[in-house]
Scaffold this motif. Structure first.
Motif, PDB file in Angstrom:
ATOM      1  N   ASP A 215       0.839  -1.078  -0.007  1.00 17.50           N
ATOM      2  CA  ASP A 215       0.085  -0.160  -0.100  1.00 17.50           C
ATOM      3  C   ASP A 215       1.064   1.037  -0.178  1.00 17.50           C
ATOM      4  O   ASP A 215       0.393   2.173   0.515  1.00 17.50           O
ATOM      5  N   PHE A 216       2.113   1.104  -0.435  1.00 17.77           N
ATOM      6  CA  PHE A 216       2.999   2.529  -0.435  1.00 17.77           C
ATOM      7  C   PHE A 216       2.582   3.526  -1.118  1.00 17.77           C
ATOM      8  O   PHE A 216       2.786   4.542  -1.007  1.00 17.77           O
ATOM      9  N   ILE A 217       1.928   3.290  -2.352  1.00 22.76           N
ATOM     10  CA  ILE A 217       1.425   4.525  -3.211  1.00 22.76           C
ATOM     11  C   ILE A 217       0.108   4.878  -2.607  1.00 22.76           C
ATOM     12  O   ILE A 217       0.168   6.220  -2.415  1.00 22.76           O
ATOM     13  N   ALA A 218      -0.518   4.247  -1.854  1.00 22.00           N
ATOM     14  CA  ALA A 218      -1.684   4.915  -1.337  1.00 22.00           C
ATOM     15  C   ALA A 218      -1.286   5.712  -0.017  1.00 22.00           C
ATOM     16  O   ALA A 218      -1.517   6.879   0.150  1.00 22.00           O
ATOM     17  N   GLN A 219      -0.380   5.234   0.612  1.00 18.77           N
ATOM     18  CA  GLN A 219       0.428   6.047   1.740  1.00 18.77           C
ATOM     19  C   GLN A 219       1.166   7.168   1.341  1.00 18.77           C
ATOM     20  O   GLN A 219       0.915   8.494   1.775  1.00 18.77           O
ATOM     21  N   LEU A 220       2.052   7.157   0.174  1.00 19.13           N
ATOM     22  CA  LEU A 220       2.534   8.298  -0.452  1.00 19.13           C
ATOM     23  C   LEU A 220       1.525   9.447  -0.961  1.00 19.13           C
ATOM     24  O   LEU A 220       1.510  10.682  -0.566  1.00 19.13           O
ATOM     25  N   GLN A 221       0.243   9.010  -1.504  1.00 24.37           N
ATOM     26  CA  GLN A 221      -0.602   9.731  -1.999  1.00 24.37           C
ATOM     27  C   GLN A 221      -1.658  10.453  -0.890  1.00 24.37           C
ATOM     28  O   GLN A 221      -2.078  11.440  -1.029  1.00 24.37           O
ATOM     29  N   GLN A 222      -1.428   9.898   0.335  1.00 20.60           N
ATOM     30  CA  GLN A 222      -2.026  10.338   1.339  1.00 20.60           C
ATOM     31  C   GLN A 222      -1.498  11.623   1.880  1.00 20.60           C
ATOM     32  O   GLN A 222      -1.977  12.423   2.465  1.00 20.60           O
ATOM     33  N   LEU A 223      -0.216  11.801   1.480  1.00 17.61           N
ATOM     34  CA  LEU A 223       0.861  13.040   2.175  1.00 17.61           C
ATOM     35  C   LEU A 223       0.387  14.182   0.961  1.00 17.61           C
ATOM     36  O   LEU A 223       1.046  14.345  -0.048  1.00 17.61           O
ATOM     37  N   LYS A 224      -0.717  15.033   1.230  1.00 14.99           N
ATOM     38  CA  LYS A 224      -1.139  15.840   0.225  1.00 14.99           C
ATOM     39  C   LYS A 224       0.023  16.873   0.159  1.00 14.99           C
ATOM     40  O   LYS A 224      -0.116  17.584  -1.069  1.00 14.99           O
ATOM     41  N   GLN A 225       0.793  17.317   1.014  1.00 18.31           N
ATOM     42  CA  GLN A 225       1.860  18.075   0.858  1.00 18.31           C
ATOM     43  C   GLN A 225       2.825  17.814  -0.394  1.00 18.31           C
ATOM     44  O   GLN A 225       3.413  18.854  -0.805  1.00 18.31           O
ATOM     45  N   ILE A 226       2.742  16.543  -0.727  1.00 23.68           N
ATOM     46  CA  ILE A 226       3.865  16.080  -1.695  1.00 23.68           C
ATOM     47  C   ILE A 226       3.185  15.827  -2.956  1.00 23.68           C
ATOM     48  O   ILE A 226       3.603  15.319  -4.058  1.00 23.68           O
ATOM     49  N   ASP A 227       1.862  15.871  -3.101  1.00 21.16           N
ATOM     50  CA  ASP A 227       1.054  15.452  -4.330  1.00 21.16           C
ATOM     51  C   ASP A 227       0.985  16.465  -5.345  1.00 21.16           C
ATOM     52  O   ASP A 227       0.851  15.960  -6.480  1.00 21.16           O
ATOM     53  N   ALA A 228       1.178  17.553  -5.120  1.00 19.83           N
ATOM     54  CA  ALA A 228       1.198  18.710  -6.213  1.00 19.83           C
ATOM     55  C   ALA A 228       2.715  19.051  -6.611  1.00 19.83           C
ATOM     56  O   ALA A 228       3.684  18.805  -5.705  1.00 19.83           O
ATOM     57  N   ASN A 229       2.937  19.530  -7.593  1.00 20.13           N
ATOM     58  CA  ASN A 229       4.110  20.239  -8.128  1.00 20.13           C
ATOM     59  C   ASN A 229       5.250  19.099  -7.931  1.00 20.13           C
ATOM     60  O   ASN A 229       6.161  19.538  -7.282  1.00 20.13           O
ATOM     61  N   GLN A 230       4.952  18.139  -8.521  1.00 23.52           N
ATOM     62  CA  GLN A 230       5.931  16.997  -8.341  1.00 23.52           C
ATOM     63  C   GLN A 230       6.812  16.933  -9.447  1.00 23.52           C
ATOM     64  O   GLN A 230       6.520  16.946 -10.716  1.00 23.52           O
ATOM     65  N   LEU A 231       8.019  16.402  -9.204  1.00 21.95           N
ATOM     66  CA  LEU A 231       9.149  15.947 -10.209  1.00 21.95           C
ATOM     67  C   LEU A 231       9.440  14.729  -9.840  1.00 21.95           C
ATOM     68  O   LEU A 231      10.285  14.515  -8.769  1.00 21.95           O
ATOM     69  N   ILE A 232       9.144  13.653 -10.383  1.00 25.22           N
ATOM     70  CA  ILE A 232       9.718  12.213 -10.146  1.00 25.22           C
ATOM     71  C   ILE A 232      10.786  11.917 -10.982  1.00 25.22           C
ATOM     72  O   ILE A 232      10.933  11.783 -12.272  1.00 25.22           O
ATOM     73  N   LEU A 233      11.770  11.289 -10.645  1.00 26.82           N
ATOM     74  CA  LEU A 233      12.998  10.654 -11.029  1.00 26.82           C
ATOM     75  C   LEU A 233      13.146   9.242 -10.939  1.00 26.82           C
ATOM     76  O   LEU A 233      13.282   8.632  -9.902  1.00 26.82           O
ATOM     77  N   GLU A 234      12.901   8.562 -12.128  1.00 25.96           N
ATOM     78  CA  GLU A 234      12.886   7.172 -12.086  1.00 25.96           C
ATOM     79  C   GLU A 234      14.240   6.873 -12.280  1.00 25.96           C
ATOM     80  O   GLU A 234      14.907   7.092 -13.591  1.00 25.96           O
ATOM     81  N   THR A 235      15.200   6.268 -11.320  1.00 27.98           N
ATOM     82  CA  THR A 235      16.654   5.824 -11.645  1.00 27.98           C
ATOM     83  C   THR A 235      16.873   4.270 -11.666  1.00 27.98           C
ATOM     84  O   THR A 235      18.011   4.115 -11.817  1.00 27.98           O
ATOM     85  N   ALA A 236      15.829   3.513 -11.266  1.00 23.40           N
ATOM     86  CA  ALA A 236      16.270   2.171 -11.179  1.00 23.40           C
ATOM     87  C   ALA A 236      16.315   1.540 -12.575  1.00 23.40           C
ATOM     88  O   ALA A 236      16.939   0.430 -12.565  1.00 23.40           O
ATOM     89  N   GLY A 237      15.465   1.788 -13.449  1.00 19.29           N
ATOM     90  CA  GLY A 237      15.605   1.310 -14.866  1.00 19.29           C
ATOM     91  C   GLY A 237      15.192  -0.008 -15.007  1.00 19.29           C
ATOM     92  O   GLY A 237      15.499  -1.114 -15.479  1.00 19.29           O
ATOM     93  N   THR A 238      13.707  -0.185 -14.214  1.00 16.50           N
ATOM     94  CA  THR A 238      12.922  -1.432 -14.591  1.00 16.50           C
ATOM     95  C   THR A 238      11.735  -1.112 -15.054  1.00 16.50           C
ATOM     96  O   THR A 238      10.984  -0.118 -14.749  1.00 16.50           O
ATOM     97  N   PRO A 239      10.746  -2.093 -15.825  1.00 15.72           N
ATOM     98  CA  PRO A 239       9.396  -1.880 -16.151  1.00 15.72           C
ATOM     99  C   PRO A 239       8.634  -1.599 -15.094  1.00 15.72           C
ATOM    100  O   PRO A 239       7.837  -0.533 -15.206  1.00 15.72           O
ATOM    101  N   ILE A 240       8.763  -2.125 -13.773  1.00 16.23           N
ATOM    102  CA  ILE A 240       8.021  -2.131 -12.876  1.00 16.23           C
ATOM    103  C   ILE A 240       7.908  -0.647 -12.171  1.00 16.23           C
ATOM    104  O   ILE A 240       7.009  -0.028 -11.686  1.00 16.23           O
TER     105      ILE A 240
END
Length: 345
Positions: A215-240
């Motif tokens: 449920d980590f995505i749900a936990q993250l999205q509950q943090l409303k202070q980080i839900d807007a104006n996001q920059l996500i850096l995907e560095t793992a390099g896997t499909p998932i």
């Protein structure tokens, strides 16, 4: 001189070779430290080199000890970090300053001899001068730091943004620190390794999540202070993790795809629909260069190191002489290292 060569797949050797001569606009560098990059692992273990034998090492620092006759920008004794891309500077993308996109490039440490040698000749343009506040060891970390800064600059910077780093290996942990130093409002680190997450927290991450928690995505999205104006850096390099980035993204988030995939990716129509419904911006980040060459990424890195805003000691697995370095690398058996392995000359 001595150098460490990949003689053939899965075989590293220390050999004696003739010291190269700096010709034309080249300088001869006495190498101090040379780091093992994750991209070197396939070259050592998975038949990924352009040719064998090859002398790797594109993350290195050292001292200028000889000048070619056309060198004008450097002098003997200058301390440098290597910017390993050698763009042609004649094609359309080079004329635009998009050096990372040049198709006619050479590359120090994969296409030509790199820093896993006591001395190496490189073009003067590949030498980024270090000031007295920056150590040789820090100089060997310039290239991986700039890999994380490049997508931040492509996204228009990270000031007051909520930066999420998905995958906190060495590149990711450097990106966590860079984003924090460059004005991010918050920095969140995500990984499957609790040790790496603890390190990310120590290095400045405001929030950490283990992606093995269902449920980590749900936990993250509950943090409303980080839900807007996001920059996500995907560095793992896997499909998932690419699909995770899309799933966790807030409205109109920017997603910088940094990690290189070695497997095909597929997604359902509902997964794809999230890109549309959230009006996401996905962009690729390749290498780490801009104009004027080698780019703002490198000048920012120098500033961050001079201001002691990047910790590399906790990211260093080992700093070793040649034979011990070979033992450490071979022990990886094709798997990623837990930190940066440095060859020290």
């Amino acid at each position: 001189m001595l150098e460490v060569v990949v003689a053939k797949n899965r075989e590293l050797r220390v050999i004696e070779s003739v010291t190269p001569i700096a010709v034309n606009d080249e300088v001869l560098i006495q190498v101090a430290f040379s780091g093992l990059c994750g991209s070197d692992i396939p070259r050592v273990f998975h038949n990924g080199a352009h040719y064998y034998p090859v002398t790797l090492g594109h993350e290195f620092s050292g001292t200028v000890i000889a000048l070619g006759p056309k060198v004008t920008e450097l002098k003997i004794g200058d301390r440098i970090a290597c910017a390993p891309l050698v763009p042609c500077k004649n094609c359309d993308v080079c004329h635009q300053g998009l050096y990372s996109l040049c198709k006619n490039y050479s590359f120090v440490g994969s296409r030509v001899r790199g820093g896993n040698a006591q001395m190496v000749a490189v073009p003067q343009d590949s030498c980024f001068k270090l000031n007295e506040k920056i150590s040789f060891k820090q100089g060997a970390f310039f290239e991986p730091v700039t890999v994380g800064i490049h997508p931040i600059l492509m996204a228009g910077g990270c000031t007051d943004k909520n930066v999420v780093v998905l995958g906190v290996g060495t590149i990711g942990l450097l990106a966590v620190q860079s984003a924090k130093a460059m004005g991010a409002k918050t920095v969140t680190a995500i990984d499957i390794d609790e040790t790496k997450l603890d390190k990310a927290k120590t290095l400045g991450a405001d929030f950490v999540f283990n992606s093995l928690d269902t449920d980590f995505i749900a936990q993250l999205q509950q943090l409303k202070q980080i839900d807007a104006n996001q920059l996500i850096l995907e560095t793992a390099g896997t499909p998932i993790t690419v699909k995770m980035a899309i799933a966790m993204a807030g409205p109109r988030a920017q997603i910088g795809l940094v990690g290189t995939l070695h497997q095909d990716i597929s997604m359902t129509h509902s997964e794809f629909e999230q890109i549309l419904r959230k009006e996401l911006s996905l962009f690729g980040s390749w290498m780490n260069y801009s104009k004027p060459y080698p780019g703002e990424e490198w000048r920012i890195t120098a500033q961050l190191f001079a201001e002691n805003k990047i910790d590399i000691e906790s990211l260093t697995q080992a700093s070793l002489a040649p034979h011990e370095y070979i033992e450490e690398v071979i022990a990886l058996d094709g798997k990623p290292s837990n930190g940066k392995i440095l060859l020290e000359w």
